[in-house]
Design an enzyme around this catalytic site. Structure first.
Site, PDB file in Angstrom:
ATOM      1  N   HIS A 273      27.327 -33.446  20.671  1.00 30.08           N
ATOM      2  CA  HIS A 273      25.923 -33.041  20.691  1.00 30.08           C
ATOM      3  C   HIS A 273      25.037 -34.230  21.075  1.00 30.08           C
ATOM      4  O   HIS A 273      25.300 -35.369  20.686  1.00 30.08           O
ATOM      5  CB  HIS A 273      25.503 -32.484  19.324  1.00 30.08           C
ATOM      6  CG  HIS A 273      24.157 -31.831  19.390  1.00 30.08           C
ATOM      7  ND1 HIS A 273      22.984 -32.547  19.339  1.00 30.08           N
ATOM      8  CD2 HIS A 273      23.799 -30.537  19.552  1.00 30.08           C
ATOM      9  CE1 HIS A 273      21.962 -31.710  19.451  1.00 30.08           C
ATOM     10  NE2 HIS A 273      22.432 -30.479  19.582  1.00 30.08           N
TER      11      HIS A 273
ATOM     12  N   GLU B  49      23.914 -28.447  27.554  1.00 26.25           N
ATOM     13  CA  GLU B  49      22.635 -28.678  26.894  1.00 26.25           C
ATOM     14  C   GLU B  49      21.962 -29.892  27.522  1.00 26.25           C
ATOM     15  O   GLU B  49      22.201 -31.031  27.080  1.00 26.25           O
ATOM     16  CB  GLU B  49      22.839 -28.956  25.402  1.00 26.25           C
ATOM     17  CG  GLU B  49      23.521 -27.833  24.650  1.00 26.25           C
ATOM     18  CD  GLU B  49      23.095 -27.799  23.194  1.00 26.25           C
ATOM     19  OE1 GLU B  49      22.702 -26.731  22.742  1.00 26.25           O
ATOM     20  OE2 GLU B  49      23.137 -28.851  22.528  1.00 26.25           O
TER      21      GLU B  49
ATOM     22  N   SER C 149      16.284 -25.277  23.478  1.00 30.89           N
ATOM     23  CA  SER C 149      15.032 -24.510  23.376  1.00 30.89           C
ATOM     24  C   SER C 149      15.187 -23.045  23.778  1.00 30.89           C
ATOM     25  O   SER C 149      14.342 -22.486  24.491  1.00 30.89           O
ATOM     26  CB  SER C 149      13.920 -25.175  24.193  1.00 30.89           C
ATOM     27  OG  SER C 149      13.585 -26.413  23.619  1.00 30.89           O
TER      28      SER C 149
ATOM     29  N   GLY D  81      15.160 -29.314  21.536  1.00 35.56           N
ATOM     30  CA  GLY D  81      14.234 -29.643  20.450  1.00 35.56           C
ATOM     31  C   GLY D  81      12.779 -29.365  20.769  1.00 35.56           C
ATOM     32  O   GLY D  81      12.424 -28.906  21.858  1.00 35.56           O
TER      33      GLY D  81
ATOM     34  N   LYS E 115      21.951 -28.094  12.104  1.00 31.78           N
ATOM     35  CA  LYS E 115      21.560 -29.509  11.988  1.00 31.78           C
ATOM     36  C   LYS E 115      21.359 -29.840  10.504  1.00 31.78           C
ATOM     37  O   LYS E 115      22.112 -29.360   9.668  1.00 31.78           O
ATOM     38  CB  LYS E 115      20.330 -29.799  12.855  1.00 31.78           C
ATOM     39  CG  LYS E 115      20.546 -29.333  14.300  1.00 31.78           C
ATOM     40  CD  LYS E 115      19.489 -29.776  15.255  1.00 31.78           C
ATOM     41  CE  LYS E 115      19.797 -29.238  16.651  1.00 31.78           C
ATOM     42  NZ  LYS E 115      18.827 -29.632  17.659  1.00 31.78           N
TER      43      LYS E 115
ATOM     44  N   GLU F 193      22.278 -35.260  20.032  1.00 29.17           N
ATOM     45  CA  GLU F 193      21.730 -36.047  18.915  1.00 29.17           C
ATOM     46  C   GLU F 193      22.766 -37.043  18.397  1.00 29.17           C
ATOM     47  O   GLU F 193      22.438 -38.151  18.005  1.00 29.17           O
ATOM     48  CB  GLU F 193      21.227 -35.106  17.813  1.00 29.17           C
ATOM     49  CG  GLU F 193      19.923 -34.432  18.237  1.00 29.17           C
ATOM     50  CD  GLU F 193      19.628 -33.123  17.531  1.00 29.17           C
ATOM     51  OE1 GLU F 193      20.335 -32.765  16.572  1.00 29.17           O
ATOM     52  OE2 GLU F 193      18.680 -32.442  17.964  1.00 29.17           O
TER      53      GLU F 193
ATOM     54  N   ASN G  47      23.573 -24.198  15.553  1.00 31.96           N
ATOM     55  CA  ASN G  47      23.811 -25.445  14.841  1.00 31.96           C
ATOM     56  C   ASN G  47      22.621 -25.625  13.909  1.00 31.96           C
ATOM     57  O   ASN G  47      21.492 -25.735  14.375  1.00 31.96           O
ATOM     58  CB  ASN G  47      23.885 -26.551  15.913  1.00 31.96           C
ATOM     59  CG  ASN G  47      23.738 -27.939  15.361  1.00 31.96           C
ATOM     60  OD1 ASN G  47      23.869 -28.174  14.173  1.00 31.96           O
ATOM     61  ND2 ASN G  47      23.462 -28.876  16.260  1.00 31.96           N
TER      62      ASN G  47
HETATM   63  P1  PGA Z   1      17.038 -26.246  20.014  1.00 34.77           P
HETATM   64  O1  PGA Z   1      18.376 -27.027  19.708  1.00 34.77           O
HETATM   65  O2  PGA Z   1      17.381 -24.815  20.289  1.00 34.77           O
HETATM   66  O3  PGA Z   1      16.207 -26.396  18.770  1.00 34.77           O
HETATM   67  O4  PGA Z   1      16.414 -26.897  21.225  1.00 34.77           O
HETATM   68  C1  PGA Z   1      19.462 -26.819  20.538  1.00 34.77           C
HETATM   69  C2  PGA Z   1      20.553 -27.773  20.189  1.00 34.77           C
HETATM   70  O5  PGA Z   1      20.269 -28.901  19.780  1.00 34.77           O
HETATM   71  O6  PGA Z   1      21.726 -27.423  20.311  1.00 34.77           O
END
Ligand code: PGA
Length: 258
Positions: free
Chosen positions: A97, A170, A213, A176, A12, A99, A10
């Protein structure tokens, strides 16, 4: 039994048309020699979707959106319908997600409506679920929490065709910068309870991947457990070479385990 693995990213609110082209050139070149049972997907920002579809046509790269509305049209300023995504050729859409849940107040109910609308429109769905920091380490509560997220998100779906639904586990505390990725065993525990819940709801075998991560260092160990059907990668997949290296080491590890 050996199953194909899923690797997705993703983007983002990152990337530009130029960087996107470099990324797709590198990744699609790699895909020519990748075992054909593995699947790669990418969710760029909306305006880049047509470019990616054009540049990767015929390569097998799955190109999707990061969100959609639950209605197919209407007075929803700034929103994008699943019908339009389908019409421009997008393959799937990311829903639920962390976020979106946190920053845009998306509830399980809203996500459920979107999942249903997207599947009805003919899109695939990558559905994210995951518990927050208050449940870290509490197995029973985590299991109930994930069950609830799945139950609401999948309560009104049409019968699913193969490969139309992928679930991404997740945990919010892992995502993040500053996120703490769990150990492979913890991921495997969560994934097997997700698998049990999904099996009661959906006939098709739904791939379940881990995200949060994922790095070049931990990607390999996260895939040692056969419960994990793949990896969903954020910031460490923006560089296409790192994305490919994560895939290669993880696939190598899995072939040794199996
Ligand atoms: P990240 O993001 O690998 O940067 O932790 C994962 C995600 O938000 O799907």
């Amino acid at each position: 039994m050996k199953r194909g693995l899923w690797f997705g990213t993703n983007w983002k609110m990152n990337m530009t048309p130029g960087l996107a082209r470099q990324w797709t050139d590198t990744v699609t070149a790699y895909m020519q020699n990748m075992p054909s049972d593995h699947r790669l997907f990418v969710m760029p920002p909306y305006p880049l979707i047509p470019q990616l579809l054009r540049d990767t046509e015929g390569t097998g790269l799955i190109v999707g959106a990061q969100n959609c509305h639950w209605e197919s049209r209407g007075p929803y300023t700034g929103e994008i319908s699943p019908a339009l995504l389908k019409e421009i050729g997008a393959h799937n859409v990311l829903l639920g997600h962390a976020e979106r849940r946190k920053q845009f107040d998306e509830t399980d109910e809203v996500i459920g409506r979107k999942v249903s609308a997207a599947l009805h429109a003919g899109l695939g769905v990558v559905l994210c679920i995951g518990e927050g920091a208050t449940l870290k380490g509490k197995q029973t509560e985590t299991r109930q929490f994930l069950e609830q997220q799945l139950a609401v998100a999948l309560r009104d779906i049409p019968s699913i065709q193969p490969e139309r639904l992928v679930v991404a586990y997740e945990p919010v505390w892992a995502i993040g910068v500053g996120g703490q990725p769990p150990q492979a065993e913890e991921v495997a525990d969560a994934l097997s309870s997700i698998r049990q819940t999904i099996n009661q709801m959906v006939d098709e075998c739904v791939p379940i991947v881990y995200g949060g991560s994922v790095t070049l260092q931990n990607g390999r160990s996260l895939l040692t457990k056969t419960e994990t059907d793949g990896l969903f990668i954020g910031r460490h997949a923006l560089d296409p070479s790192t994305f490919i290296q994560i895939i290669e080491t993880a696939v190598g590890e899995r072939s040794e385990v199996e």
